[in-house]
Design a protein around this motif. Sequence first.
Motif, mmCIF file in Angstrom:
data_model
loop_
_atom_site.group_PDB
_atom_site.id
_atom_site.type_symbol
_atom_site.label_atom_id
_atom_site.label_comp_id
_atom_site.label_asym_id
_atom_site.label_seq_id
_atom_site.Cartn_x
_atom_site.Cartn_y
_atom_site.Cartn_z
ATOM 1 N N HIS A 51 0.820 -1.212 0.000
ATOM 2 C CA HIS A 51 0.000 0.000 0.000
ATOM 3 C C HIS A 51 0.854 1.261 0.000
ATOM 4 O O HIS A 51 0.657 2.173 -0.816
ATOM 5 C CB HIS A 51 -0.932 -0.009 1.214
ATOM 6 C CG HIS A 51 -1.645 1.289 1.441
ATOM 7 N ND1 HIS A 51 -2.637 1.750 0.610
ATOM 8 C CD2 HIS A 51 -1.481 2.250 2.405
ATOM 9 C CE1 HIS A 51 -3.082 2.918 1.050
ATOM 10 N NE2 HIS A 51 -2.394 3.244 2.124
ATOM 11 N N HIS A 256 -4.459 -5.426 6.884
ATOM 12 C CA HIS A 256 -3.775 -4.807 5.755
ATOM 13 C C HIS A 256 -4.075 -5.743 4.602
ATOM 14 O O HIS A 256 -3.708 -6.911 4.632
ATOM 15 C CB HIS A 256 -2.284 -4.697 6.064
ATOM 16 C CG HIS A 256 -1.599 -3.666 5.224
ATOM 17 N ND1 HIS A 256 -2.099 -2.408 5.051
ATOM 18 C CD2 HIS A 256 -0.444 -3.713 4.506
ATOM 19 C CE1 HIS A 256 -1.285 -1.711 4.279
ATOM 20 N NE2 HIS A 256 -0.276 -2.488 3.924
ATOM 21 N N GLU A 258 -3.619 -6.810 1.467
ATOM 22 C CA GLU A 258 -3.031 -7.672 0.447
ATOM 23 C C GLU A 258 -3.088 -9.134 0.883
ATOM 24 O O GLU A 258 -2.962 -9.451 2.062
ATOM 25 C CB GLU A 258 -1.580 -7.267 0.134
ATOM 26 C CG GLU A 258 -0.581 -7.478 1.239
ATOM 27 C CD GLU A 258 -0.290 -6.225 2.017
ATOM 28 O OE1 GLU A 258 0.870 -6.017 2.394
ATOM 29 O OE2 GLU A 258 -1.229 -5.445 2.266
ATOM 30 N N ASP A 310 -3.296 -7.300 -4.613
ATOM 31 C CA ASP A 310 -2.904 -6.025 -4.013
ATOM 32 C C ASP A 310 -3.787 -5.651 -2.831
ATOM 33 O O ASP A 310 -4.945 -6.090 -2.723
ATOM 34 C CB ASP A 310 -2.993 -4.895 -5.041
ATOM 35 C CG ASP A 310 -1.811 -4.884 -5.992
ATOM 36 O OD1 ASP A 310 -0.965 -5.797 -5.908
ATOM 37 O OD2 ASP A 310 -1.738 -3.965 -6.828
ATOM 38 N N ALA A 311 -3.250 -4.788 -1.989
ATOM 39 C CA ALA A 311 -4.037 -4.213 -0.899
ATOM 40 C C ALA A 311 -5.031 -3.187 -1.425
ATOM 41 O O ALA A 311 -6.117 -3.017 -0.867
ATOM 42 C CB ALA A 311 -3.109 -3.551 0.118
ATOM 43 N N ASP A 312 -4.654 -2.503 -2.490
ATOM 44 C CA ASP A 312 -5.438 -1.368 -2.978
ATOM 45 C C ASP A 312 -6.290 -1.756 -4.182
ATOM 46 O O ASP A 312 -5.936 -2.653 -4.955
ATOM 47 C CB ASP A 312 -4.513 -0.227 -3.390
ATOM 48 C CG ASP A 312 -3.774 0.394 -2.220
ATOM 49 O OD1 ASP A 312 -3.984 -0.083 -1.083
ATOM 50 O OD2 ASP A 312 -2.996 1.331 -2.435
ATOM 51 N N SER A 319 -5.866 5.092 -5.700
ATOM 52 C CA SER A 319 -5.831 3.841 -4.954
ATOM 53 C C SER A 319 -6.629 3.962 -3.669
ATOM 54 O O SER A 319 -6.511 4.960 -2.944
ATOM 55 C CB SER A 319 -4.379 3.474 -4.621
ATOM 56 O OG SER A 319 -3.656 3.193 -5.802
ATOM 57 N N GLU A 321 -7.395 1.585 -0.304
ATOM 58 C CA GLU A 321 -7.127 0.337 0.388
ATOM 59 C C GLU A 321 -8.427 -0.279 0.911
ATOM 60 O O GLU A 321 -9.238 0.402 1.544
ATOM 61 C CB GLU A 321 -6.158 0.543 1.553
ATOM 62 C CG GLU A 321 -5.739 -0.776 2.181
ATOM 63 C CD GLU A 321 -4.748 -0.632 3.313
ATOM 64 O OE1 GLU A 321 -4.219 -1.674 3.743
ATOM 65 O OE2 GLU A 321 -4.514 0.495 3.762
ATOM 66 N N PRO A 392 -8.869 -5.566 -6.802
ATOM 67 C CA PRO A 392 -7.436 -5.296 -6.674
ATOM 68 C C PRO A 392 -6.653 -6.009 -7.764
ATOM 69 O O PRO A 392 -7.072 -7.054 -8.268
ATOM 70 C CB PRO A 392 -7.094 -5.855 -5.284
ATOM 71 C CG PRO A 392 -8.153 -6.877 -5.008
ATOM 72 C CD PRO A 392 -9.392 -6.383 -5.686
#
Length: 663
Positions: A51, A256, A258, A310-312, A319, A321, A392
Amino acid sequence: MANRLAASLSPYLLQHADNPVDWWEWGDEAFAEARRRDVPVFLSVGYAACHWCHVMAHESFEDEEVARVVNAAFLPVKVDREERPDVDAVYMAATTALTGHGGWPMTCLLTPAGDPFFAGTYLPREQLLGLLENASRVWREQRDQVLESGAHVAQRLREVTGPPAASPVPASVLDRAVTRLRTDHDDARGGFGGAPKFPPSMVLEFLLRHHARTGSPDALAMVRSTAAAMARGGMYDQLAGGFARYSVDAGWVVPHFEKMLYDNALLLRVYAHLWRATGDPLARRVAEETAAFLVRDLRTGEGAFASALDADTVVDGHSHEGLTYAWTPAQLADALGADDGARAAALLSVTADGTFEAGSSTLQLREDPEDAAWWARTRERLLAARDARPQPARDDKVVTAWNGLAVAALAEAGALLDRPDLVEAATGAAAFVLATHDVDGVLRRTSRAGQVSSASAVLDDHADLAEGLLALHQASGEARWLTAAQDLLDRALARFVDAAGTLHDTAHDAPALFARPANRSDNAEPSGASALAGALTTLAALTGSTRHREAAERALEACGSVAAAEPRFAGWALAVAEALHAGPLQVAVVGDGPQARALLGQVRRSTSPGLVHVAGAPDSPGIPLLADRPLVGGSPAAYVCRGFVCDRPVTDADALAVLLTGA
């Protein structure tokens, strides 16, 4: 206009291919250019699912002013830490030594010789510009001091970051590790320590093995508490299965976001083993859902497994999150209708205030619903609604080590849960990695879309891939996986051990860095040393090779100091030690048909950490455990050997259970 990264195989580097920063990939050419221009190197290290890497990219590396300053006074080099873990390791050591902490994105300034003279992590745009201006001035006006400082830092790091002295791991160290972990265990919320909380997959595997060997109730209680807390919270994807990277809070509520291949492979193995030990239906459900996530969302067209989601989520160039995963009560109602939406909100802890950002909530399943059929339908409807949202990105590079972990997990889970489709998925990944990543006898680290990178594999690539192949050999009974694993491990012993007997993470012929990494800690994944010890332990038990068992013991001793001092950072080393203390326990099942399957099922339900097994026809070529193991009276039979001393063969599953329990 695209920069040099446009030709990269790394999705992370490709994310920066259109930056105005004139990036170079890590390599001799970049440092030669820095020497030619007489400028320092600006090194930026990150990974695709990070991120804060995305944040710094948008703030700084897409900014024309930042690009002008970097390009004029530095030679910018961008590194994907997952493709070049060796580069990441040595400069992360520098960052931690100079700042007291580490993380990504990592930002370092280097001399053209590669010596670090500044190190940090995420830097906001204005702070980065200030650093660049100051460093450029110091480079022009105080060059000798900068060079001296960089050389001094590099020398000190070589002195203080070398591997610790080797130390045995006796049973007393394992007992003390459980006591230490019990002190750190969060009895109220599961896990160890406070926020942020990372999934302690390898520690849980150690505790399961310790319980199996000693009967320790504390060890099993910690596993059950932590496994349930993680699976019930927002870090676990209640709709699609699979775990996010970590929880930002102590209660496993907000992750978080991802989702990494290595985490999910290691956790799949833990939950499958927990189900084997306890019959816990939650553990089985999570194991099957996590396996489904791997196969559905991370499997590539070539049959291997991608690195991460991805996290975002990117919407209109920005982006966000967790955007794909979080819900409001109104969104649940839109997807399900008012009544079912309110019912789902209560079940999944989705509140008006929210548990995440902007009034949204992560989904938690703190209790199983009374109406399982309703929840199954609701889960499908919510997942369909979520799939319609922006998604994502997927980092679709194939990492050798992580695919090895996935092969091991899927092969074991498939065999244990009677899911041949999972063993088939493991087979496809193993075949692809061996065919594509092993180039002229030298293993490579990554590939993408079937094209292999030039980055050489490190120690954990060899060891984790061998671990997976050995699990697949036991699940399938095919000799080719045992042969390939032994070849990999013999190459690792030849290329990663120096003349003094010290184990390193890079091969002796790898391009030199300012220090040669030799990590001994199990962090997000097993260290190269502990992974090697584990694979060698299994290989020795399957083949009867004393040479490989002695090599396993030496590799484990390399991790012994960390295992004794910091058990939370030596989970895999401790798990391997349990296998060495409990084994070898070798079981060969010969024959076919229902009787052979009953015997094999009994073997696979055993929790002994030192157990290896194989099933097949008597004297199957290339499988030592099946040599000189005939049928008994024409019937399938099981041969059980402890420490290379064998019991009489048995033909009855109940009799086999007694033998295995006695082991």
